[in-house]
Structure formats: C-alpha cells, structure tokens
Write a protein that holds these residues in place. Structure first.
Motif, PDB file in Angstrom:
ATOM      1  N   ALA A 101      43.440  56.691  61.836  1.00  0.00           N
ATOM      2  CA  ALA A 101      42.003  56.433  61.694  1.00  0.00           C
ATOM      3  C   ALA A 101      41.718  55.696  60.393  1.00  0.00           C
ATOM      4  N   GLY A 102      42.426  56.078  59.329  1.00  0.00           N
ATOM      5  CA  GLY A 102      42.239  55.389  58.059  1.00  0.00           C
ATOM      6  C   GLY A 102      42.556  53.913  58.153  1.00  0.00           C
ATOM      7  N   VAL A 103      43.561  53.556  58.935  1.00  0.00           N
ATOM      8  CA  VAL A 103      43.892  52.145  59.141  1.00  0.00           C
ATOM      9  C   VAL A 103      42.723  51.423  59.806  1.00  0.00           C
ATOM     10  N   GLN A 104      42.134  52.077  60.807  1.00  0.00           N
ATOM     11  CA  GLN A 104      40.989  51.461  61.491  1.00  0.00           C
ATOM     12  C   GLN A 104      39.813  51.254  60.527  1.00  0.00           C
ATOM     13  N   TRP A 105      39.556  52.247  59.677  1.00  0.00           N
ATOM     14  CA  TRP A 105      38.454  52.104  58.726  1.00  0.00           C
ATOM     15  C   TRP A 105      38.736  51.007  57.715  1.00  0.00           C
ATOM     16  N   GLU A 106      39.979  50.857  57.278  1.00  0.00           N
ATOM     17  CA  GLU A 106      40.314  49.778  56.346  1.00  0.00           C
ATOM     18  C   GLU A 106      40.097  48.415  56.992  1.00  0.00           C
ATOM     19  N   GLU A 107      40.485  48.277  58.247  1.00  0.00           N
ATOM     20  CA  GLU A 107      40.246  47.007  58.943  1.00  0.00           C
ATOM     21  C   GLU A 107      38.750  46.732  59.070  1.00  0.00           C
ATOM     22  N   TRP A 108      37.985  47.779  59.340  1.00  0.00           N
ATOM     23  CA  TRP A 108      36.532  47.616  59.451  1.00  0.00           C
ATOM     24  C   TRP A 108      35.933  47.188  58.111  1.00  0.00           C
ATOM     25  N   ALA A 109      36.332  47.863  57.019  1.00  0.00           N
ATOM     26  CA  ALA A 109      35.773  47.526  55.706  1.00  0.00           C
ATOM     27  C   ALA A 109      36.139  46.096  55.309  1.00  0.00           C
ATOM     28  N   ARG A 110      37.358  45.676  55.638  1.00  0.00           N
ATOM     29  CA  ARG A 110      37.762  44.312  55.316  1.00  0.00           C
ATOM     30  C   ARG A 110      36.925  43.296  56.103  1.00  0.00           C
ATOM     31  N   GLY A 111      36.641  43.632  57.352  1.00  0.00           N
ATOM     32  CA  GLY A 111      35.839  42.708  58.158  1.00  0.00           C
ATOM     33  C   GLY A 111      34.391  42.645  57.705  1.00  0.00           C
ATOM     34  N   VAL A 112      33.838  43.809  57.291  1.00  0.00           N
ATOM     35  CA  VAL A 112      32.442  43.826  56.832  1.00  0.00           C
ATOM     36  C   VAL A 112      32.269  42.940  55.607  1.00  0.00           C
ATOM     37  N   GLN A 113      33.274  42.893  54.738  1.00  0.00           N
ATOM     38  CA  GLN A 113      33.165  42.068  53.531  1.00  0.00           C
ATOM     39  C   GLN A 113      33.100  40.580  53.852  1.00  0.00           C
ATOM     40  N   THR A 114      33.569  40.195  55.032  1.00  0.00           N
ATOM     41  CA  THR A 114      33.527  38.773  55.397  1.00  0.00           C
ATOM     42  C   THR A 114      32.189  38.365  55.993  1.00  0.00           C
TER      43      THR A 114
END
Length: 848
Positions: A834-847
C-alpha cells in the motif's frame, strides 16, 4: 622391552585414509545414546504425569473454556492451563534427573560388580613387565596411565573397566606375562585406544542401560494398572516397547562401532595393524542370529576395516532411522517443556524456535558429521556414499517416532504427520549432497576442523529449519487450510530463519565450487587421490534458468495488463514469490536427478541465485510501469529465498526415487531446469487465485462490510452521482484530505509503536483509531469522479493504497488478537505494498 612404533610416515597406515581425523563413528553414536537416555526419561516423566494427573490436566483445560464456546487461540489456552503445563514439564525434567542419577549409580557400581564376578585382582611382581608396557602405551597415546587388573585363566581378551578418572585395563594372565610383545602391544594398544576415544564408561553404561530404563519404563505402566486404567496402561506399554527397540538398535550400533575404531587407532598409534589382523584371523566366527545380535562385530568385518578404513566411516539406514526416531520423539517433549518455561515471555514463536534449535542442532550435527565423513571416505574407497540410505532411514525413523509420542495428555491413536519426516529427510539429502561437493574440493584444507566444523554447522542449520518449519506448516494446513499456509510461505518476515540458513548453505556451496579447489585428498586425511566432479558449469545453467524465469512476470504484465483489482495485484506479488521458491526446488531436483550428490550440493549455491533472478522479474515489471521497485524489494526477494528454502527441503526426498548413479550432461540439466522453472513460475502466475489465494478476490469494499448492490434499472429514484472533480481542483478537493488522513493514521501508528502496549490493547487501538480513518479514506477515494484520464490514473493509486491499507491493518489487528505471527507478517507485507501505491500517487499529484 620393545616399544611400539610411532613413525606413522613409514607405518602400515600411511597409504590409507585417516578416517579418525574427523569425529569417529563411536563419538557420534555416544551422543545419540546419551540423547536416547534423556529422551526416554522425558517420555517416562510425561507418561507418569498422564497416569497420575491426566484428569487434572483435562479438568484444567475444560475449566478454561468459556461457557458454550472454545478458546479463541492456542496462546490463551496455554496461559490458562499454565500451572498444569508447568507441572507436566517438571515431571519430564524430574524423570530426566532421575535417569541421570541412576546412570551415575550404574557407572559407579559396574566396575565393582564385574571385578567381583570375574575374580579380578591386582598384579603381583611377576607381571611388572606387563604393567610397565601398559604405562608405555598410555604415554604414547597421550592418556592417563590406567591401572592393571589380572583375570584368572590364560584365555580370553583384555578389556577396559572403570569410571571417569579411574580406568583399568583387565589382562588375562598369559597375556599379562608379555610372552609375545607384538601381540601384547596390539591387543593392549586396542584397549588403550578405547581410553583415547573416551568410550569406556559410556559403553559399560550402554551395556547396563536396561537396569536404568527397565524400572523407569515399567513405572507408568504399573501406576496405570494400580489405578485400574488398563487402557492407559496398554497405550503406554506398546509405546514403551517401540522405544526400547530403537534404543537397543542405538546401543548395538555404539558397541559394534567402537571396536573397528579402536583397531584403527591402535594401528595408527602403535603400528599394530598387521598383528591385529593376524590375531583376528585366529578368532572363531559367530553365525546366524547370534552374530546379528552380538555387541561385537565379527572378526572378518574388523579385518576388512583394517584393510580398508573407509568402511569404518560408512553411515546407513539404521543410523538415519535412529536419528529420525529420536527427533520425532524428542521434539514435542522438548517443545512442551520449553512452552511452559517461556510462556510469560510474550515473544510469539519462541518455544518453537528454542525446541527446534535444541533438537535440530544435535541431530543435524550428527547427520552432517556422519555424511561428510562418509563422503570423504567414499572418495578414498571408490564406493557410493550412504546419503540415500541414511536419508531413507531418517524418513522411516521419523514416521516411526511419532507413534510413541507422549507430548499430549490424551493418548489414543497417534496422529502421524508427514511434513516433519519429509523435511528431515530433505535436510539429510541436502546435507549429504553438500558434503559430497565439499569432499571433492577439500584438498586445500589445512586441518580436520575445516571440514568437521562446516559439516556440523551445515547439518545443524538445515535440520533446525526442518524441525522449525514442518510443525508450523503442518498446523497451518490442518487448522486453516492452504490459503493461510500459502500466505505464510510467501511472507519474508515469517521466514527469517530459513532465509539466513539458505544464505549460509549457499555460501558453503560456493566455497566448495571455488575455482582453485583442489581435487586431491587433504594431507591430514591421506589415502589415494581421486578426480572430483566438475559441477561448476551448473552455475551458468542456474543463472540461465533464473533469467528465463524473470521474463515471465514481465511478459505477463505486458500481455495481461495492469491488475484489475487490489487482490489481483497482491496475488501477482505472492505468485512471483511462490514461483521463485518452486524454481529453487526445481533446480535441486534437476541437478540431483542428473548429476547426483555433487549436483545437489551445487544446487544449494545455484538455486537461491536462480530464485532471486526469477523474483527480480517483478521488480523489472514495477519499474517499467513507473513504480518504485525498491519499496517492495526486500519482502519480494526475501520471500523468494525463504519460500525456496522450505520448498527445497520438502522436494529433496523425491531424489530418493531416482535409481542408479546419475551422470546427465550439462546441456540436459540446463534444458530440464529451464523447462521446469518456466512451468513453475508461469503456472503459478496463471493459477494464482488457486495456488496463492492470499486475499479475497474483491477488495472494493472495506473488510466486514457488504458490497453495495448495483442500483436496479427499474428504480424510479436512482442515487444521484457525485459531481465530477475538475483537474484544477483535484489537489485541494481530493488530495489534501487524503494527505491529512495519511498523516493522522501514520502518527497514530507511530505512537502505538513507541508505547508498545500489549497485543490486545494494540489491536483495539488499531480498530478504533486507525481503521475508521482508513475506511473513510477508502470510501472517499471510491466516491471521486474524474473526467481527466491522466488524473484518473494517478487517483487509482490512492484508491488502491487506501483499500490495501484497510486490508493490511485488519490483518494486523486480527493477528495481534490471535498472536498469529504469520498473519501479522502478511498484513505488514500488504501495508508495505500500500505504501508503494501511496508513493506513486504522491509523485503523480506533484506533476499536476
């Protein structure tokens, strides 16, 4: 007076292997006899408890049950019945103490009884030359000078008698006069060799062990009969008979092994081989049943050992059967005692680890030393090793050893479990194969310890894993089914012990495969030279198999697309771990089937590499899709190694079904390994829902909630859909509340870890402080409607992460309530994903 020769370089033993350089067969069997005495005593203590207080234990058990229900977990049951469990443990330990006391009394009494019965007396002045010669031989052997006693009559053989610190050599009158110095030196040197091996006291104890075991084993039967519990008496009696039969085999093995070992030591120290051979040639042979039951081996066999010392290092089915039997009997008994001792420790799984380490270390060291010594001797004697026979004996002995098990209170028909015998057999197969590989390259070793120490450590490590993993896997299969067993097999945190052991065994195998390994016998071993097998090409084969297997998850991701649900994502993760473990087992099977024992040894180095490469394919697939493979690297690769360790032990016994002497070419080995590895990895991925069910098939709703039914098309008032969130408002409207929820749950969990409350309190706080917030986040993420495909793809990571966290924390809370370590580790693995999914989400939100 003629002195015995000590010039071994010119002596008669210079051209034969020095099998006594490593711990002798006598030493190994002495350890087994001592272990059998303690195990039998613990058996008796438990049986006495059953006969006297079995009803008290049953009453305590039922008194702990809630009204109309059963105990929620075995841990709570143990805590409730702790006083009775402790009492039963004290009975077992008390019986062991009584056995040791009785053994000490026998050791002190036997010399007095034998001396009186045979009329032994101190030597007079006429025997001065013989007494001086005994002292000279003892000085050469480096042992304290023993006393001398004279036995009436001119015939008979000398023997040793006494207790620790005060031994005596008993000489027939004619021999004591030392009319033939060469014969005197040979026969008395044989007895001095027994003193050098320190086997005199234990051998007399073994001969007289029935004076200890007889009363002990009869006691619980008599107690049951006195209480008119005839069924219980019969249950204990037949188990005792089985135990007596195996102990008799152990005693026979010790007493028969010590004689050729002493012959070889006398030939090595005193150059007495030719004279001993001549003396044995004049002895009469016993035949038939009397020969089979005799405590001394035949003169013919002893002469064969003098001519070919490698025979003395042979290990076979009876040795393996005794070891397997002792492990199966001792493991539940030791576990019961350890459980009572560590009940208040609060460390889950500690009793299982301590029991497996105690029993497995002793048995594994005996197996390792015996098989590695046999492998060296087989190379010198140009014969086959005893690995197959020993492993088959371990399998049969472990099956037989479960019959007299008295770990529980209720008797009845014994429940025969299969995984423990199979994995013990697998440990023997792997240890023997590694020994054959090590023996092939042992020429550069500088001393016996460079073979003896690794042999004991590798054998102990493999057997500890078998005795630790088999009961847990069997319990999971019987009580919870394959789903929980598969979850345990694919969780790195639950398999730390197998992971560490696998790395150690792989390092030992890699050392044996080093390029400069010498194929000549070590100097400390001697004997003729031999050409070692060359299994180094198998390393390339294993790497090719791993690379090909690594392509499977990548191709699967490209063809099948991204996971449709959270459950499918976790199933692919678990399937990759299990497939890598199967690949490791396939490498062991293929190498062993086509290249024999050295192939099995090489597989211990190659299989983990192939499995890691196969698991790395999923990391490549994660990186290809823009994910962070480092976040899941340890649970994935650690799980692959741990799963492979357990599956290798379970699969290795299949090699016993392969007939003949395997010698397949490298290309055939490589092709078969690649095909089998592809079938394993690909098959598990395709059938992941069945092989590694892991999570429920649908995680779209929070655990414990019903999935809402789709609205009917005939409903005149359908629900109004939530409004679409524009791209420009996603960060403030959607992302910010999710980030606040993430922070709140992370802070709550961090505080929980710092406070370290009890398991029950931690589970309650997770359910009241963390899970409600996560469930709200999951519901909020599900309700968001987006019209931008790029934003939707980013948001999918948040939705998946929220649902995975709900599932993970639900499993963690349940595991804490049940004290279930395997479920706890699986829940933590899901939270990591789940942490991996949240990291991918946070990286995408920054874009955005």
């Amino acid at each position: 007076m003629t002195s015995p020769t000590t010039d071994l370089t010119r002596g008669p033993m210079a051209t034969v292997p020095r099998v006594l350089a490593l711990p002798s067969s006598t030493t190994l069997r002495m350890l087994l006899v001592a272990a059998a005495l303690l195990v039998t005593a613990m058996f008796v203590g438990t049986a006495v408890y059953n006969a006297l207080l079995g009803q008290a234990w049953t009453g305590a058990y039922y008194g702990c049950l809630p009204t109309g229900a059963v105990l929620p977990s075995s841990t709570l049951q143990l805590r409730c019945t702790a006083p009775e469990e402790a009492r039963r443990a004290w009975f077992a330990l008390g019986a062991a103490g009584v056995a040791v006391l009785l053994a000490a009394i026998v050791v002190l009494a036997v010399p007095l009884v034998v001396a009186r019965r045979q009329g032994l007396r101190a030597p007079g002045p006429g025997y001065a030359r013989g007494v001086e010669a005994v002292a000279a031989l003892a000085g050469i052997a480096g042992v304290p000078v023993p006393g001398v006693l004279i036995r009436p009559g001119s015939r008979g053989q000398p023997f040793c008698l006494g207790r620790p610190g005060r031994h005596m050599v008993v000489l027939p009158r004619k021999l004591a006069l030392r009319g033939d110095p060469a014969t005197f030196d040979a026969q008395v040197g044989h007895e001095i060799a027994h003193l050098r091996h320190r086997d005199v006291t234990l051998s007399w104890l073994a001969r007289s062990l029935w004076y200890v075991l007889g009363p002990l084993l009869a006691l619980p039967v008599v107690l049951a009969l006195v209480q008119a519990s005839f069924g219980l008496a019969l249950e204990i009696a037949w188990r005792a008979i089985v135990l007596i039969a195996v102990v008799a085999v152990l005693i026979r093995g010790l007493l028969r092994a010590r004689e050729p070992d002493a012959d070889l030591r006398a030939a090595e120290l005193f150059g007495a081989g030719p004279v001993l051979d001549a003396v044995l040639a004049r002895q009469s042979e016993t035949v038939g049943r009397q020969s089979f039951l005799a405590w001394h081996p035949s003169a013919t066999y002893r002469r064969q050992v003098l001519a070919d010392p490698s025979r003395a290092a042979a290990i076979g089915a009876l040795d393996g059967m005794a070891i397997g039997f002792l492990v199966a009997v001792a493991l539940p008994l030791v576990h019961g005692v350890v459980s009572a001792a560590f009940l208040s420790s609060g460390v889950a799984g500690l009793p299982e680890l301590v029991a497996a380490s105690t029993v497995g270390a002793l048995a594994g060291a005996a197996i390792g030393l015996g098989l590695w010594r046999d492998a060296l001797a087989a190379r010198s004697g140009v014969r086959r090793t005893g690995t197959r026979a020993t492993a088959a004996g371990v399998l049969g002995g472990a099956l037989l050893g479960q019959l007299p098990g008295l770990a529980g209170v209720g008797l009845g028909s014994p429940q025969v479990l299969l995984l423990l015998p199979l994995m013990l057999c697998g440990a023997a197969v792997l240890t023997g194969g590694l020994g054959e590989l090590w023996a092939a390259g042992a020429g550069g070793t500088r001393g016996p310890w460079e073979v003896g120490l690794p042999a004991a450590l590798c054998g102990a490590a493999a057997t500890i894993v078998a005795t630790w993993a088999a009961p847990q896997a069997e319990l999971l299969l019987l009580e919870r089914g394959w789903a929980d067993t598969a979850a345990w097999l694919t969780t790195a945190g639950a398999l730390v012990l197998p992971i560490v052991v696998t790395i150690g065994l792989a390092s030992a195998a890699a050392w044996a495969l080093r390029p400069r390994a010498s194929g000549t016998p070590p100097r400390w071993w001697g004997g003729s030279s031999w050409a070692p097998p060359r299994p180094r090409g198998l390393l390339v084969t294993g790497i090719v198999a791993g690379v090909v297997a690594a392509a499977v998850p990548v191709l699967f991701r490209l063809t099948a697309g991204p996971p449709a649900t959270d459950a499918d994502a976790v199933a692919r993760f678990d399937a990759t771990i299990f497939g890598g473990g199967l690949l490791a087992a396939a490498v062991v099977l293929m190498f062993g089937m086509l290249r024999g024992g050295p192939g099995v040894g090489a597989a211990l180095a190659v299989a983990p590499v192939a499995a890691l490469l196969g698991g790395a394919g999923l990391l490549v697939a994660v990186a290809m899709t823009g994910g962070n493979p480092g976040a899941v690297a340890f649970p994935l690769l650690g799980g692959v190694v741990g799963s492979g360790s357990v599956l290798m032990l379970a699969a290795a016994p299949l090699l016993l079904l392969v007939p003949g002497r395997p010698s397949g070419p490298i290309l055939a080995v490589g092709a078969a390994t690649v095909v089998l590895g592809l079938a394993a990895v690909g098959g598990v991925l395709l059938e992941r829902a069945t092989v590694v069910p892991g999570l429920p098939t649908d995680l779209t709703s929070a655990p414990g909630q019903q999935t809402p039914a789709a609205p009917s098309t005939n409903d005149p008032l359908p629900e109004v859909a939530d409004p679409v969130v524009p791209r420009a408002y996603y960060r403030d409207v959607v992302a910010r509340p999710l980030l606040e929820g993430r922070k709140a749950t992370a802070d709550a969990f961090r505080q929980l870890q710092q406070e370290k409350p009890s398991n029950a309190v931690a589970a309650t706080r997770i359910r009241t402080e963390i899970l409600p917030v996560l469930e709200q986040m999951a519901d909020a993420a599900d309700s968001v409607r987006l019209d931008d495909p790029e934003v939707q793809e980013i948001h999918d990571h948040a939705r998946d992460g929220a649902h995975l966290q709900v599932q993970g924390f639900e499993e963690v809370a349940t595991a804490l309530e049940r004290n279930d370590r395997a479920l706890l580790q699986h829940g933590n693995s899901i939270i990591a994903i789940a942490g991996v999914q949240w990291e991918e989400w946070a990286r995408g939100v920054q874009t955005l």
